[in-house]
Design a protein around this motif. Structure first.
Motif, PDB file in Angstrom:
ATOM      1  N   ASP A  20       0.822  -1.217   0.000  1.00 61.21           N
ATOM      2  CA  ASP A  20       0.000   0.000   0.000  1.00 61.21           C
ATOM      3  C   ASP A  20       0.856   1.267   0.000  1.00 61.21           C
ATOM      4  O   ASP A  20       0.422   2.309  -0.501  1.00 61.21           O
ATOM      5  CB  ASP A  20      -0.937   0.014   1.213  1.00 61.21           C
ATOM      6  CG  ASP A  20      -2.108  -0.954   1.021  1.00 61.21           C
ATOM      7  OD1 ASP A  20      -2.245  -1.526  -0.076  1.00 61.21           O
ATOM      8  OD2 ASP A  20      -2.869  -1.133   1.984  1.00 61.21           O
ATOM      9  N   HIS A  32     -13.309  13.002  -2.262  1.00 60.88           N
ATOM     10  CA  HIS A  32     -13.879  11.705  -2.614  1.00 60.88           C
ATOM     11  C   HIS A  32     -15.398  11.715  -2.683  1.00 60.88           C
ATOM     12  O   HIS A  32     -16.002  10.807  -3.248  1.00 60.88           O
ATOM     13  CB  HIS A  32     -13.410  10.647  -1.619  1.00 60.88           C
ATOM     14  CG  HIS A  32     -11.917  10.515  -1.585  1.00 60.88           C
ATOM     15  ND1 HIS A  32     -11.223   9.787  -2.515  1.00 60.88           N
ATOM     16  CD2 HIS A  32     -10.996  11.056  -0.762  1.00 60.88           C
ATOM     17  CE1 HIS A  32      -9.931   9.865  -2.257  1.00 60.88           C
ATOM     18  NE2 HIS A  32      -9.760  10.632  -1.196  1.00 60.88           N
ATOM     19  N   MET A  59      -7.437   6.273   8.674  1.00 60.04           N
ATOM     20  CA  MET A  59      -7.365   6.331   7.221  1.00 60.04           C
ATOM     21  C   MET A  59      -7.585   7.779   6.775  1.00 60.04           C
ATOM     22  O   MET A  59      -8.426   8.100   5.939  1.00 60.04           O
ATOM     23  CB  MET A  59      -8.323   5.327   6.575  1.00 60.04           C
ATOM     24  CG  MET A  59      -8.162   3.949   7.212  1.00 60.04           C
ATOM     25  SD  MET A  59      -9.091   2.629   6.443  1.00 60.04           S
ATOM     26  CE  MET A  59      -8.057   2.174   5.060  1.00 60.04           C
ATOM     27  N   ALA A  60      -6.774   8.639   7.375  1.00 57.65           N
ATOM     28  CA  ALA A  60      -6.924  10.085   7.205  1.00 57.65           C
ATOM     29  C   ALA A  60      -6.194  10.567   5.961  1.00 57.65           C
ATOM     30  O   ALA A  60      -5.222   9.970   5.499  1.00 57.65           O
ATOM     31  CB  ALA A  60      -6.359  10.793   8.432  1.00 57.65           C
ATOM     32  N   HIS A  65     -13.430  16.468   7.820  1.00 59.38           N
ATOM     33  CA  HIS A  65     -14.879  16.667   7.701  1.00 59.38           C
ATOM     34  C   HIS A  65     -15.570  16.942   9.031  1.00 59.38           C
ATOM     35  O   HIS A  65     -16.796  16.795   9.128  1.00 59.38           O
ATOM     36  CB  HIS A  65     -15.559  15.468   7.007  1.00 59.38           C
ATOM     37  CG  HIS A  65     -14.838  14.976   5.798  1.00 59.38           C
ATOM     38  ND1 HIS A  65     -14.610  15.768   4.686  1.00 59.38           N
ATOM     39  CD2 HIS A  65     -14.265  13.771   5.512  1.00 59.38           C
ATOM     40  CE1 HIS A  65     -13.949  15.058   3.775  1.00 59.38           C
ATOM     41  NE2 HIS A  65     -13.718  13.859   4.266  1.00 59.38           N
ATOM     42  N   MET A  79      -1.801   6.879   5.120  1.00 63.28           N
ATOM     43  CA  MET A  79      -0.641   6.385   4.368  1.00 63.28           C
ATOM     44  C   MET A  79       0.232   7.495   3.801  1.00 63.28           C
ATOM     45  O   MET A  79       1.335   7.216   3.349  1.00 63.28           O
ATOM     46  CB  MET A  79      -1.125   5.506   3.204  1.00 63.28           C
ATOM     47  CG  MET A  79      -1.772   4.214   3.633  1.00 63.28           C
ATOM     48  SD  MET A  79      -0.663   3.125   4.526  1.00 63.28           S
ATOM     49  CE  MET A  79       0.383   2.566   3.208  1.00 63.28           C
ATOM     50  N   HIS A  96       0.991   4.938   8.838  1.00 64.56           N
ATOM     51  CA  HIS A  96       0.895   3.584   9.417  1.00 64.56           C
ATOM     52  C   HIS A  96       0.030   2.736   8.483  1.00 64.56           C
ATOM     53  O   HIS A  96      -1.097   3.120   8.168  1.00 64.56           O
ATOM     54  CB  HIS A  96       0.250   3.699  10.811  1.00 64.56           C
ATOM     55  CG  HIS A  96       0.083   2.400  11.528  1.00 64.56           C
ATOM     56  ND1 HIS A  96       0.832   2.060  12.646  1.00 64.56           N
ATOM     57  CD2 HIS A  96      -0.758   1.365  11.309  1.00 64.56           C
ATOM     58  CE1 HIS A  96       0.452   0.871  13.077  1.00 64.56           C
ATOM     59  NE2 HIS A  96      -0.502   0.422  12.285  1.00 64.56           N
ATOM     60  N   ASP A  97       0.558   1.600   8.046  1.00 60.80           N
ATOM     61  CA  ASP A  97      -0.164   0.710   7.141  1.00 60.80           C
ATOM     62  C   ASP A  97      -0.972  -0.301   7.968  1.00 60.80           C
ATOM     63  O   ASP A  97      -0.412  -1.238   8.537  1.00 60.80           O
ATOM     64  CB  ASP A  97       0.843   0.004   6.229  1.00 60.80           C
ATOM     65  CG  ASP A  97       0.175  -0.911   5.217  1.00 60.80           C
ATOM     66  OD1 ASP A  97      -1.028  -1.211   5.352  1.00 60.80           O
ATOM     67  OD2 ASP A  97       0.879  -1.345   4.283  1.00 60.80           O
ATOM     68  N   LEU A  98      -2.281  -0.109   7.987  1.00 57.82           N
ATOM     69  CA  LEU A  98      -3.151  -0.983   8.795  1.00 57.82           C
ATOM     70  C   LEU A  98      -3.246  -2.393   8.214  1.00 57.82           C
ATOM     71  O   LEU A  98      -3.593  -3.325   8.939  1.00 57.82           O
ATOM     72  CB  LEU A  98      -4.560  -0.385   8.861  1.00 57.82           C
ATOM     73  CG  LEU A  98      -4.676   0.910   9.660  1.00 57.82           C
ATOM     74  CD1 LEU A  98      -6.014   1.586   9.377  1.00 57.82           C
ATOM     75  CD2 LEU A  98      -4.515   0.639  11.148  1.00 57.82           C
ATOM     76  N   ALA A 117     -13.595   7.616   7.308  1.00 57.33           N
ATOM     77  CA  ALA A 117     -14.439   8.154   6.235  1.00 57.33           C
ATOM     78  C   ALA A 117     -14.011   7.606   4.877  1.00 57.33           C
ATOM     79  O   ALA A 117     -12.831   7.696   4.496  1.00 57.33           O
ATOM     80  CB  ALA A 117     -14.373   9.685   6.224  1.00 57.33           C
TER      81      ALA A 117
HETATM   82  C1  LIG Z   1     -10.430   7.545  -0.185  1.00 59.20           C
HETATM   83  S1  LIG Z   1      -9.162   8.164   0.862  1.00 59.20           S
HETATM   84  C2  LIG Z   1     -10.129   8.868   2.191  1.00 59.20           C
HETATM   85  C3  LIG Z   1      -9.361   9.835   3.012  1.00 59.20           C
HETATM   86  C4  LIG Z   1     -10.163  10.578   4.088  1.00 59.20           C
HETATM   87  N1  LIG Z   1     -10.629   9.674   5.131  1.00 59.20           N
HETATM   88  C5  LIG Z   1     -11.292  11.389   3.514  1.00 59.20           C
HETATM   89  O1  LIG Z   1     -12.415  11.291   4.018  1.00 59.20           O
HETATM   90  O2  LIG Z   1     -11.058  12.145   2.571  1.00 59.20           O
HETATM   91  C6  LIG Z   1      -8.500   6.666   1.501  1.00 59.20           C
HETATM   92  C7  LIG Z   1      -7.502   6.840   2.609  1.00 59.20           C
HETATM   93  O3  LIG Z   1      -7.231   5.574   3.188  1.00 59.20           O
HETATM   94  C8  LIG Z   1      -5.892   5.547   3.613  1.00 59.20           C
HETATM   95  N2  LIG Z   1      -5.439   4.158   3.570  1.00 59.20           N
HETATM   96  C9  LIG Z   1      -5.530   3.321   2.516  1.00 59.20           C
HETATM   97  N3  LIG Z   1      -4.942   2.143   2.802  1.00 59.20           N
HETATM   98  C10 LIG Z   1      -4.489   2.241   4.069  1.00 59.20           C
HETATM   99  C11 LIG Z   1      -3.781   1.358   4.909  1.00 59.20           C
HETATM  100  N4  LIG Z   1      -3.388   0.160   4.486  1.00 59.20           N
HETATM  101  N5  LIG Z   1      -3.469   1.784   6.153  1.00 59.20           N
HETATM  102  C12 LIG Z   1      -3.824   3.021   6.578  1.00 59.20           C
HETATM  103  N6  LIG Z   1      -4.492   3.902   5.817  1.00 59.20           N
HETATM  104  C13 LIG Z   1      -4.813   3.513   4.570  1.00 59.20           C
HETATM  105  C14 LIG Z   1      -5.126   6.421   2.627  1.00 59.20           C
HETATM  106  O4  LIG Z   1      -4.047   7.070   3.253  1.00 59.20           O
HETATM  107  C15 LIG Z   1      -6.172   7.412   2.155  1.00 59.20           C
HETATM  108  O5  LIG Z   1      -5.974   8.655   2.748  1.00 59.20           O
END
Ligand SMILES: C[S@@+](CC[C@H](N)C(=O)[O-])C[C@H]1O[C@@H](n2cnc3c(N)ncnc32)[C@H](O)[C@@H]1O
Length: 210
Positions: A20, A32, A59-60, A65, A79, A96-98, A117
Protein backbone atom coordinates in the motif's frame (compact mmCIF):
# COMPACT_ATOMS: atom_id res chain seq x y z
CA UNK A 1 -21.99 -18.96 23.27
CA UNK A 2 -22.24 -16.66 20.20
CA UNK A 3 -21.10 -18.16 16.89
CA UNK A 4 -18.00 -16.52 15.38
CA UNK A 5 -18.69 -14.61 12.15
CA UNK A 6 -16.80 -16.09 9.21
CA UNK A 7 -16.05 -14.29 5.97
CA UNK A 8 -15.81 -16.30 2.72
CA UNK A 9 -12.42 -17.48 1.46
CA UNK A 10 -10.79 -14.75 -0.62
CA UNK A 11 -13.01 -12.04 0.89
CA UNK A 12 -10.05 -9.77 1.58
CA UNK A 13 -8.11 -10.27 -1.65
CA UNK A 14 -7.56 -7.24 -3.86
CA UNK A 15 -6.85 -6.73 -7.57
CA UNK A 16 -3.73 -4.80 -6.63
CA UNK A 17 -1.88 -6.65 -3.88
CA UNK A 18 1.27 -4.55 -4.08
CA UNK A 19 2.45 -2.76 -0.95
CA UNK A 20 0.00 0.00 0.00
CA UNK A 21 2.92 2.40 0.55
CA UNK A 22 3.59 2.31 -3.20
CA UNK A 23 -0.02 3.04 -4.12
CA UNK A 24 -0.33 5.93 -1.65
CA UNK A 25 3.21 7.34 -2.13
CA UNK A 26 1.96 10.31 -4.19
CA UNK A 27 -0.35 12.74 -2.38
CA UNK A 28 -3.71 12.83 -4.18
CA UNK A 29 -5.66 15.50 -2.28
CA UNK A 30 -8.80 14.22 -3.99
CA UNK A 31 -12.28 15.15 -2.78
CA UNK A 32 -13.88 11.71 -2.61
CA UNK A 33 -17.49 12.83 -2.11
CA UNK A 34 -19.38 15.92 -3.28
CA UNK A 35 -20.20 19.01 -1.18
CA UNK A 36 -23.67 17.80 -0.28
CA UNK A 37 -22.36 14.46 1.02
CA UNK A 38 -19.56 16.24 2.93
CA UNK A 39 -22.14 18.55 4.53
CA UNK A 40 -24.18 15.49 5.55
CA UNK A 41 -21.09 13.86 7.07
CA UNK A 42 -20.27 17.06 8.97
CA UNK A 43 -23.81 17.10 10.32
CA UNK A 44 -23.52 13.48 11.44
CA UNK A 45 -20.23 14.22 13.21
CA UNK A 46 -21.80 17.31 14.84
CA UNK A 47 -24.51 15.07 16.26
CA UNK A 48 -22.28 12.19 17.41
CA UNK A 49 -18.85 13.61 18.29
CA UNK A 50 -18.56 15.81 21.41
CA UNK A 51 -17.24 19.26 20.40
CA UNK A 52 -14.17 19.08 22.66
CA UNK A 53 -13.36 15.40 22.05
CA UNK A 54 -9.99 13.83 21.37
CA UNK A 55 -10.63 12.09 18.05
CA UNK A 56 -8.87 9.44 15.98
CA UNK A 57 -9.27 9.99 12.22
CA UNK A 58 -8.45 6.53 10.88
CA UNK A 59 -7.37 6.33 7.22
CA UNK A 60 -6.92 10.08 7.21
CA UNK A 61 -6.04 12.36 4.34
CA UNK A 62 -6.19 16.12 3.83
CA UNK A 63 -9.74 16.62 5.18
CA UNK A 64 -11.38 15.24 8.34
CA UNK A 65 -14.88 16.67 7.70
CA UNK A 66 -15.46 17.69 11.32
CA UNK A 67 -17.84 20.67 11.71
CA UNK A 68 -16.55 24.21 12.39
CA UNK A 69 -18.05 23.95 15.90
CA UNK A 70 -15.52 21.22 16.73
CA UNK A 71 -12.84 22.47 19.14
CA UNK A 72 -11.15 19.21 20.18
CA UNK A 73 -7.98 17.45 19.09
CA UNK A 74 -7.73 15.19 16.03
CA UNK A 75 -4.97 12.63 15.47
CA UNK A 76 -4.82 11.26 11.94
CA UNK A 77 -3.50 7.87 10.83
CA UNK A 78 -3.08 7.21 7.12
CA UNK A 79 -0.64 6.39 4.37
CA UNK A 80 0.52 9.77 3.10
CA UNK A 81 2.35 12.28 5.27
CA UNK A 82 1.93 15.20 2.84
CA UNK A 83 -1.84 14.75 2.62
CA UNK A 84 -2.12 14.73 6.41
CA UNK A 85 0.17 17.79 6.70
CA UNK A 86 -2.34 19.66 4.51
CA UNK A 87 -5.22 18.73 6.82
CA UNK A 88 -6.01 21.83 8.90
CA UNK A 89 -7.93 19.81 11.50
CA UNK A 90 -5.12 17.38 12.39
CA UNK A 91 -2.92 18.04 15.42
CA UNK A 92 -0.73 15.13 14.28
CA UNK A 93 -0.60 12.74 11.33
CA UNK A 94 0.90 9.28 11.70
CA UNK A 95 1.89 7.17 8.69
CA UNK A 96 0.90 3.58 9.42
CA UNK A 97 -0.16 0.71 7.14
CA UNK A 98 -3.15 -0.98 8.79
CA UNK A 99 -3.05 -3.89 6.34
CA UNK A 100 0.50 -4.69 7.32
CA UNK A 101 0.10 -3.87 11.01
CA UNK A 102 -3.46 -3.66 12.40
CA UNK A 103 -2.23 -2.78 15.91
CA UNK A 104 -2.62 0.93 16.59
CA UNK A 105 0.21 2.97 18.11
CA UNK A 106 -2.00 4.48 20.84
CA UNK A 107 -2.69 3.82 24.51
CA UNK A 108 -5.86 2.13 25.75
CA UNK A 109 -8.87 4.51 26.04
CA UNK A 110 -6.92 7.40 24.49
CA UNK A 111 -9.82 8.67 22.33
CA UNK A 112 -13.37 9.96 22.84
CA UNK A 113 -14.39 9.11 19.25
CA UNK A 114 -12.99 7.48 16.12
CA UNK A 115 -13.84 8.19 12.46
CA UNK A 116 -13.15 6.27 9.27
CA UNK A 117 -14.44 8.15 6.23
CA UNK A 118 -14.85 6.59 2.77
CA UNK A 119 -11.99 4.12 3.34
CA UNK A 120 -13.19 0.97 5.13
CA UNK A 121 -13.30 -0.92 1.82
CA UNK A 122 -9.48 -0.92 1.72
CA UNK A 123 -8.99 -2.85 4.97
CA UNK A 124 -7.78 -6.42 4.48
CA UNK A 125 -7.82 -7.20 8.23
CA UNK A 126 -10.87 -5.19 9.31
CA UNK A 127 -11.84 -7.23 12.36
CA UNK A 128 -8.39 -6.84 13.91
CA UNK A 129 -8.47 -3.11 13.16
CA UNK A 130 -11.97 -2.69 14.66
CA UNK A 131 -10.81 -4.50 17.82
CA UNK A 132 -7.83 -2.17 18.02
CA UNK A 133 -10.02 0.90 17.56
CA UNK A 134 -12.17 -0.35 20.46
CA UNK A 135 -9.09 -0.77 22.64
CA UNK A 136 -8.11 2.85 21.97
CA UNK A 137 -11.60 4.24 22.66
CA UNK A 138 -12.98 4.96 26.09
CA UNK A 139 -16.07 2.86 26.95
CA UNK A 140 -19.25 4.02 25.15
CA UNK A 141 -17.28 6.22 22.72
CA UNK A 142 -18.45 6.06 19.07
CA UNK A 143 -16.63 4.65 16.04
CA UNK A 144 -18.24 6.17 12.93
CA UNK A 145 -17.57 4.44 9.62
CA UNK A 146 -18.86 6.15 6.48
CA UNK A 147 -18.76 5.18 2.81
CA UNK A 148 -20.16 6.18 -0.55
CA UNK A 149 -20.57 4.32 -3.82
CA UNK A 150 -17.08 4.75 -5.25
CA UNK A 151 -13.57 3.66 -4.45
CA UNK A 152 -10.14 2.96 -5.89
CA UNK A 153 -11.33 -0.41 -7.31
CA UNK A 154 -7.92 -2.05 -7.42
CA UNK A 155 -7.43 -1.52 -3.68
CA UNK A 156 -10.92 -2.41 -2.42
CA UNK A 157 -11.37 -5.94 -1.06
CA UNK A 158 -13.29 -8.59 -3.03
CA UNK A 159 -16.04 -8.72 -0.39
CA UNK A 160 -16.81 -5.04 -1.05
CA UNK A 161 -16.90 -5.50 -4.82
CA UNK A 162 -19.30 -8.43 -4.48
CA UNK A 163 -21.84 -6.29 -2.61
CA UNK A 164 -24.13 -3.37 -3.48
CA UNK A 165 -24.67 -0.18 -1.46
CA UNK A 166 -27.27 -1.72 0.84
CA UNK A 167 -25.08 -4.77 1.49
CA UNK A 168 -22.05 -2.59 2.31
CA UNK A 169 -23.86 -1.51 5.48
CA UNK A 170 -24.28 -5.17 6.41
CA UNK A 171 -20.56 -5.79 5.82
CA UNK A 172 -19.53 -2.96 8.14
CA UNK A 173 -22.10 -4.15 10.69
CA UNK A 174 -20.52 -7.62 10.47
CA UNK A 175 -17.06 -6.11 11.12
CA UNK A 176 -18.43 -4.47 14.28
CA UNK A 177 -20.08 -7.72 15.37
CA UNK A 178 -17.05 -9.89 14.60
CA UNK A 179 -14.81 -7.63 16.66
CA UNK A 180 -17.02 -8.39 19.69
CA UNK A 181 -15.99 -5.03 21.11
CA UNK A 182 -18.91 -2.71 20.25
CA UNK A 183 -22.59 -2.30 21.12
CA UNK A 184 -25.55 -0.30 19.79
CA UNK A 185 -24.84 -0.49 16.07
CA UNK A 186 -26.67 2.12 13.95
CA UNK A 187 -27.03 2.43 10.20
CA UNK A 188 -27.73 5.73 8.46
CA UNK A 189 -28.08 6.88 4.85
CA UNK A 190 -28.06 10.25 3.12
CA UNK A 191 -29.10 10.16 -0.52
CA UNK A 192 -29.81 12.93 -2.99
CA UNK A 193 -31.18 12.51 -6.52
CA UNK A 194 -28.14 13.86 -8.36
CA UNK A 195 -25.34 13.73 -5.82
CA UNK A 196 -23.13 11.18 -4.09
CA UNK A 197 -24.89 8.98 -1.58
CA UNK A 198 -23.36 8.74 1.86
CA UNK A 199 -23.88 5.86 4.25
CA UNK A 200 -22.64 5.39 7.78
CA UNK A 201 -22.54 2.65 10.35
CA UNK A 202 -21.51 3.49 13.86
CA UNK A 203 -21.39 1.76 17.22
CA UNK A 204 -20.28 2.47 20.77
CA UNK A 205 -17.30 0.80 22.34
CA UNK A 206 -18.60 -1.87 24.68
CA UNK A 207 -18.04 -1.48 28.41
CA UNK A 208 -15.98 -4.66 28.48
CA UNK A 209 -14.08 -5.68 25.33
CA UNK A 210 -12.35 -8.82 26.68
C1 LIG B 1 -10.43 7.55 -0.18
S1 LIG B 1 -9.16 8.16 0.86
C2 LIG B 1 -10.13 8.87 2.19
C3 LIG B 1 -9.36 9.84 3.01
C4 LIG B 1 -10.16 10.58 4.09
N1 LIG B 1 -10.63 9.67 5.13
C5 LIG B 1 -11.29 11.39 3.51
O1 LIG B 1 -12.42 11.29 4.02
O2 LIG B 1 -11.06 12.15 2.57
C6 LIG B 1 -8.50 6.67 1.50
C7 LIG B 1 -7.50 6.84 2.61
O3 LIG B 1 -7.23 5.57 3.19
C8 LIG B 1 -5.89 5.55 3.61
N2 LIG B 1 -5.44 4.16 3.57
C9 LIG B 1 -5.53 3.32 2.52
N3 LIG B 1 -4.94 2.14 2.80
C10 LIG B 1 -4.49 2.24 4.07
C11 LIG B 1 -3.78 1.36 4.91
N4 LIG B 1 -3.39 0.16 4.49
N5 LIG B 1 -3.47 1.78 6.15
C12 LIG B 1 -3.82 3.02 6.58
N6 LIG B 1 -4.49 3.90 5.82
C13 LIG B 1 -4.81 3.51 4.57
C14 LIG B 1 -5.13 6.42 2.63
O4 LIG B 1 -4.05 7.07 3.25
C15 LIG B 1 -6.17 7.41 2.15
O5 LIG B 1 -5.97 8.65 2.75
Amino acid sequence: MTKAIEFPPGAFRRMNEEDDHRFYAQPRRVVHIDDDAIAALRGLYAALVPAAATVLDLMASWRSHLPPSFTGIVIGLGMNRDEMRDNPQLAQGIVHDLNREPSLPFNDTAFDAALCAVSVQYLTRPVEVFREVARCLRPHAPFIVSFSNRCFPEKAVALWHAADDSQHGAIVTAYFAASAAFADVHQWAHTSPAGDPLYAVWASRAEDTR
